[in-house]
Design a protein around this motif. Structure first.
Motif, PDB file in Angstrom:
ATOM      1  N   UNK A  51       3.136   0.061  -3.946  1.00 45.83           N
ATOM      2  CA  UNK A  51       1.830  -0.436  -3.382  1.00 45.83           C
ATOM      3  C   UNK A  51       0.950   0.548  -2.806  1.00 45.83           C
ATOM      4  N   UNK A  52      -0.064   0.991  -3.130  1.00 45.37           N
ATOM      5  CA  UNK A  52      -0.941   1.969  -2.553  1.00 45.37           C
ATOM      6  C   UNK A  52      -1.822   1.305  -1.530  1.00 45.37           C
ATOM      7  N   UNK A  53      -1.742   1.875  -0.308  1.00 48.21           N
ATOM      8  CA  UNK A  53      -2.345   1.276   0.685  1.00 48.21           C
ATOM      9  C   UNK A  53      -3.699   2.101   0.979  1.00 48.21           C
ATOM     10  N   UNK A  54      -3.386   3.394   0.910  1.00 47.42           N
ATOM     11  CA  UNK A  54      -4.372   4.546   1.134  1.00 47.42           C
ATOM     12  C   UNK A  54      -3.703   5.787   0.243  1.00 47.42           C
ATOM     13  N   UNK A  55      -4.588   6.951   0.789  1.00 50.06           N
ATOM     14  CA  UNK A  55      -4.207   8.017  -0.048  1.00 50.06           C
ATOM     15  C   UNK A  55      -2.964   8.619   0.454  1.00 50.06           C
ATOM     16  N   UNK A  56      -2.389   8.388   1.635  1.00 43.90           N
ATOM     17  CA  UNK A  56      -1.253   8.833   2.239  1.00 43.90           C
ATOM     18  C   UNK A  56      -0.086   7.849   2.360  1.00 43.90           C
TER      19      UNK A  56
END
Length: 239
Positions: A208-213
């Motif tokens: 699950x990608x929350x932001x770019x990092x």
């Protein structure tokens, strides 16, 4: 797990002696990792080993040789505490490992059984397992046998050498990473009283990608045990 601590040390020396000549000239960097999983249920090889659990891990490896520690602590005080230490070697698709499983169970007086440093032949909380595996890519096979410690004992008093054989296959579907596993025991032991299929598991993994990092890996796992008629559905988060 026994007078077997001596046997384990001997085996460790033998494994390292066989491995080191092939790795001494390598200049690869040492790799290390640390992490933890939070799972809704601790399901292992088709067996319910506990409820909601925190499972930390750490490992260090060099040129195929690795030493790893893994543990499990349930939020329910009745769940066993577990610490596993594994010495392994991997080259190509082939892998070999020796694992020391240790369990401590809750007692009525509020304490826990299982002195970690007790390795008596018949009164230890450790189980030692040898593993051989080969990853063919589309299919991976593993043979796992308890060879010492607190293994299942047959009615005649003989050690069962409890064995679990796993066959797993990874695949991709709908943007997720999946894996399917079939596990069985070839004879009487800790998993079943004779040849039996003890594990049918389908697992899906996703980040699950929350932001770019920052991304949080999660998985869901559906397990059936045809032998015990057990059915389990668990979810986990990795940190």
């Amino acid at each position: 797990m026994k007078t077997k601590s001596v046997k384990l040390k001997a085996m460790t020396i033998a494994v390292l002696s066989a491995i080191l000549p092939f790795t001494a000239y390598a200049q690869d960097k040492v790799e290390a990792s640390v992490g933890a999983d939070l799972v809704s249920g601790y399901i292992w090889r088709g067996t319910d080993c506990g409820g909601v659990s925190i499972q930390p891990s750490m490992s260090v490896g060099y040129k195929g040789v690795s030493l790893a520690a893994w543990g499990s602590v349930g939020l329910d005080k009745e769940d066993a505490r577990e610490i596993d230490l594994t010495l392994g070697y991997e080259t190509g698709g082939f892998s070999v490992a020796v694992t020391d499983y240790w369990f401590s169970y809750h007692q009525a007086d509020g304490g826990y059984t299982g002195n970690y440093f007790k390795y008596g032949s018949h009164n230890t909380a450790h189980i030692f397992e040898a593993t051989l595996g080969y990853d063919f890519g589309p299919l991976a096979l593993s043979w796992n046998t308890y060879f010492a410690g607190d293994d299942y004992t047959k009615e005649n008093g003989d050690r069962a050498y409890s064995t679990y054989i796993g066959v797993s296959a990874p695949f991709k579907l709908g943007g997720l990473d999946w894996s399917a596993e079939v596990g069985f025991t070839p004879w009487e032991g800790a998993y079943a009283d004779k040849f039996n299929i003890t594990n049918l598991t389908l697992r899906a993994d996703k980040e699950i990608q929350f932001n770019k990092t920052f991304a949080l890996p999660v998985f869901a796992q559906l397990t059936f045990n045809p032998h015990t008629q057990g059915t389990y559905f668990a979810v986990g988060i990795s940190f």
